[in-house]
Motif scaffolding. Structure first.
Motif, mmCIF file in Angstrom:
data_model
loop_
_atom_site.group_PDB
_atom_site.id
_atom_site.type_symbol
_atom_site.label_atom_id
_atom_site.label_comp_id
_atom_site.label_asym_id
_atom_site.label_seq_id
_atom_site.Cartn_x
_atom_site.Cartn_y
_atom_site.Cartn_z
ATOM 1 N N LEU A 118 -5.331 39.166 38.296
ATOM 2 C CA LEU A 118 -5.700 39.871 39.523
ATOM 3 C C LEU A 118 -5.059 39.203 40.737
ATOM 4 N N ALA A 119 -5.066 37.872 40.760
ATOM 5 C CA ALA A 119 -4.465 37.153 41.885
ATOM 6 C C ALA A 119 -2.962 37.439 41.967
ATOM 7 N N HIS A 120 -2.314 37.497 40.800
ATOM 8 C CA HIS A 120 -0.890 37.785 40.765
ATOM 9 C C HIS A 120 -0.609 39.213 41.238
ATOM 10 N N ALA A 121 -1.479 40.151 40.854
ATOM 11 C CA ALA A 121 -1.327 41.537 41.307
ATOM 12 C C ALA A 121 -1.461 41.638 42.825
ATOM 13 N N LEU A 122 -2.458 40.947 43.383
ATOM 14 C CA LEU A 122 -2.653 40.961 44.825
ATOM 15 C C LEU A 122 -1.454 40.342 45.545
ATOM 16 N N GLU A 123 -0.897 39.288 44.947
ATOM 17 C CA GLU A 123 0.269 38.650 45.550
ATOM 18 C C GLU A 123 1.453 39.620 45.596
ATOM 19 N N ARG A 124 1.664 40.369 44.500
ATOM 20 C CA ARG A 124 2.775 41.323 44.461
ATOM 21 C C ARG A 124 2.574 42.471 45.451
ATOM 22 N N VAL A 125 1.347 42.927 45.578
ATOM 23 C CA VAL A 125 1.064 43.989 46.549
ATOM 24 C C VAL A 125 1.315 43.479 47.962
ATOM 25 N N ALA A 158 1.979 49.283 65.992
ATOM 26 C CA ALA A 158 0.949 49.181 64.954
ATOM 27 C C ALA A 158 1.485 48.490 63.704
ATOM 28 N N VAL A 159 2.691 48.877 63.270
ATOM 29 C CA VAL A 159 3.254 48.286 62.050
ATOM 30 C C VAL A 159 3.621 46.816 62.277
ATOM 31 N N ALA A 160 3.913 46.447 63.524
ATOM 32 C CA ALA A 160 4.210 45.036 63.822
ATOM 33 C C ALA A 160 3.038 44.137 63.451
ATOM 34 N N TRP A 161 1.819 44.599 63.702
ATOM 35 C CA TRP A 161 0.640 43.810 63.330
ATOM 36 C C TRP A 161 0.508 43.707 61.818
ATOM 37 N N VAL A 162 0.826 44.790 61.105
ATOM 38 C CA VAL A 162 0.799 44.746 59.639
ATOM 39 C C VAL A 162 1.824 43.730 59.129
ATOM 40 N N ALA A 163 3.024 43.774 59.713
ATOM 41 C CA ALA A 163 4.096 42.874 59.277
ATOM 42 C C ALA A 163 3.736 41.417 59.544
ATOM 43 N N ILE A 164 3.294 41.120 60.757
ATOM 44 C CA ILE A 164 3.010 39.716 61.082
ATOM 45 C C ILE A 164 1.802 39.214 60.295
ATOM 46 N N GLY A 165 0.826 40.097 60.066
ATOM 47 C CA GLY A 165 -0.325 39.698 59.255
ATOM 48 C C GLY A 165 0.069 39.389 57.823
ATOM 49 N N SER A 166 0.914 40.228 57.234
ATOM 50 C CA SER A 166 1.336 40.003 55.853
ATOM 51 C C SER A 166 2.226 38.760 55.754
ATOM 52 N N ILE A 181 2.800 33.188 53.947
ATOM 53 C CA ILE A 181 3.052 31.770 54.225
ATOM 54 C C ILE A 181 1.896 30.920 53.719
ATOM 55 N N ALA A 182 0.671 31.380 53.951
ATOM 56 C CA ALA A 182 -0.498 30.620 53.513
ATOM 57 C C ALA A 182 -0.522 30.466 52.001
ATOM 58 N N VAL A 183 -0.180 31.553 51.272
ATOM 59 C CA VAL A 183 -0.190 31.506 49.813
ATOM 60 C C VAL A 183 0.917 30.608 49.278
ATOM 61 N N LYS A 184 2.083 30.672 49.910
ATOM 62 C CA LYS A 184 3.255 29.954 49.411
ATOM 63 C C LYS A 184 3.451 28.575 50.043
ATOM 64 N N LEU A 185 2.537 28.159 50.908
ATOM 65 C CA LEU A 185 2.742 26.901 51.638
ATOM 66 C C LEU A 185 2.959 25.695 50.725
ATOM 67 N N PRO A 186 2.206 25.533 49.647
ATOM 68 C CA PRO A 186 2.484 24.372 48.770
ATOM 69 C C PRO A 186 3.905 24.387 48.199
ATOM 70 N N ILE A 187 4.394 25.572 47.807
ATOM 71 C CA ILE A 187 5.754 25.671 47.276
ATOM 72 C C ILE A 187 6.776 25.381 48.368
ATOM 73 N N VAL A 188 6.526 25.899 49.564
ATOM 74 C CA VAL A 188 7.454 25.681 50.682
ATOM 75 C C VAL A 188 7.533 24.201 51.020
ATOM 76 N N ARG A 189 6.405 23.534 51.067
ATOM 77 C CA ARG A 189 6.393 22.099 51.391
ATOM 78 C C ARG A 189 7.135 21.301 50.325
ATOM 79 N N ARG A 190 6.912 21.663 49.072
ATOM 80 C CA ARG A 190 7.615 20.959 47.989
ATOM 81 C C ARG A 190 9.117 21.200 48.069
ATOM 82 N N ALA A 191 9.499 22.454 48.335
ATOM 83 C CA ALA A 191 10.924 22.798 48.353
ATOM 84 C C ALA A 191 11.640 22.140 49.523
ATOM 85 N N LEU A 192 11.023 22.158 50.708
ATOM 86 C CA LEU A 192 11.669 21.571 51.870
ATOM 87 C C LEU A 192 11.691 20.054 51.814
ATOM 88 N N GLY A 193 10.774 19.469 51.042
ATOM 89 C CA GLY A 193 10.734 18.010 50.944
ATOM 90 C C GLY A 193 11.552 17.446 49.814
#
Length: 365
Positions: free
Chosen positions: A95-102, A138-146, A151-163
């Motif tokens: 379910l978490a993976h499905a939500l991530e893809r959506v 209106a769509v700008a808020w959808v884009a920035i929110g998503s 970023i919040a979901v992928k932050l651990p991967i981003v930190r690992r990759a940049l480091g």
């Protein structure tokens, strides 16, 4: 069973993280400056936009358009770096993976919508039936929110990759450095090719810049606005309504009032801007002439009857500014019809759509 499509170094998570970081910066700048433009045009009670410096809106809206253009190659580069993941099996693992893809689908769709429609708006080409500013906002808020959720979901991967200092090369695919270099060069080339509409120093090399000719451009002509006959009418009068009563001025009477000249830019929401010398009656002088105090809000009405911007509101910060003008001349010449004859508003640090042309009435609150 989980299968993974082999990826070259171009699809390494460090590539995705670096391009994603720059995309977040450019898209974030685009969102913030677009929000500023929206608030200026539709101000809530708490919002205050100053009249000085005179070039501030020119800069913020220029950054809005330039950062949006820069985001297009960055978005394409990021999608290229992650596309093998789209072919991983199984498509949905939880379910978490499905939500991530959506969420990624929403992010990609909204970001593409914003960038593509924004590009059409820059070209003033609207092959759709919806009202662009409202839907784009209106769509700008959808884009920035998503984007923030992603970023919040992928932050651990981003930190690992940049480091990470690991080096990975592949002879079978595009190298990591080559993809990064190509993406950033494409983004930079897109900016340089178009930024001349906003940055005067780049106008000679911005081969794709728009509306940067010698004469001051116009977005809406007198013919398109349907005001030619009324603007040329010998019986035209400027009507000024105040709490004390009604005043009417002929063009000759306006010309006889003290005249002020100022060099001010027209800064359009499409991103182009150009400076010119305007001459006319300073708004504080006009307000005093009708018995009102500078600093009052003034509602401006155009001869144009059906345009979306046939009315505008000048807040007190602008009506108190001595270089907010009811302009009668442009670069020493009487205004042409397309530039707002018989008179128009020119105020510092305002979007061009609010610099109302063919003014016929001022209502002082």
């Amino acid at each position: 069973m989980k299968t993974v499509v082999p990826a070259s170094a171009a699809h390494d998570e460090r590539v995705t993280a670096r391009i994603g970081l720059w995309l977040a910066v450019s898209f974030g700048l685009c969102f913030v400056t677009g929000l500023i433009s929206h608030l200026i045009q539709h101000p809530p009670s708490w919002f205050l936009w100053p009249s000085r410096p005179v070039w501030l809106y020119r800069v913020t809206q220029g950054v809005h358009v330039i950062s949006g253009i820069a985001s297009i190659p960055l978005l394409l580069g990021k999608l290229w770096s992650v596309y093998p993941k789209l072919f991983e099996r199984p498509l949905i693992r939880s379910l978490a993976h499905a939500l991530e893809r959506v969420s990624i689908l929403v992010l990609s769709a909204s970001a593409f919508f914003e960038l593509v429609t924004g590009l059409f708006n820059v070209a003033q080409n609207y092959p759709w039936n919806f009202y662009f500013p409202e839907v784009h906002y209106a769509v700008a808020w959808v884009a920035i929110g998503s984007i923030l959720v992603h970023i919040a979901v992928k932050l651990p991967i981003v930190r690992r990759a940049l480091g990470s200092d690991r080096e990975q090369k592949s002879a079978a695919g595009i190298s990591r450095r080559r993809l990064l270099r190509t993406t950033f060069l494409a983004s930079g080339a897109a900016v340089v090719a178009t930024a001349g509409a906003t940055v005067p120093l780049l106008r000679n090399i911005s081969v794709l810049s728009w509306r940067t000719g010698g004469a001051l451009p116009v977005n809406r002509t007198a013919a398109a606005a349907g005001v030619i006959e009324d603007a040329r009418d010998a019986g035209w009068r400027l009507e000024v309504l105040t709490a004390e009563g009604r005043s009417r001025f002929t063009l000759e009477q306006l010309t006889a009032l003290p005249q002020t000249s100022a060099e001010l830019p027209i800064a359009c929401v499409e991103g182009w801007s150009q400076s010119a010398t305007w001459t006319g009656v300073a708004m504080p002088d006009l307000l005093r002439a009708v018995g009102s105090r500078p600093g009052a809000t003034v509602v401006v009405t155009s001869l144009e009857k059906t345009g979306l911007y046939s009315r505008s509101s000048l807040p007190g910060e602008h009506t108190a500014d001595p270089i907010t003008l009811l302009a009668l001349r442009l670069n020493g010449e009487v205004l042409s019809l397309d530039h707002g004859y018989p008179c128009r508003i020119i105020a510092p640090n305002r979007p061009g759509v609010l610099q109302t042309k063919w003014v016929t009435r001022l209502e002082v609150s």
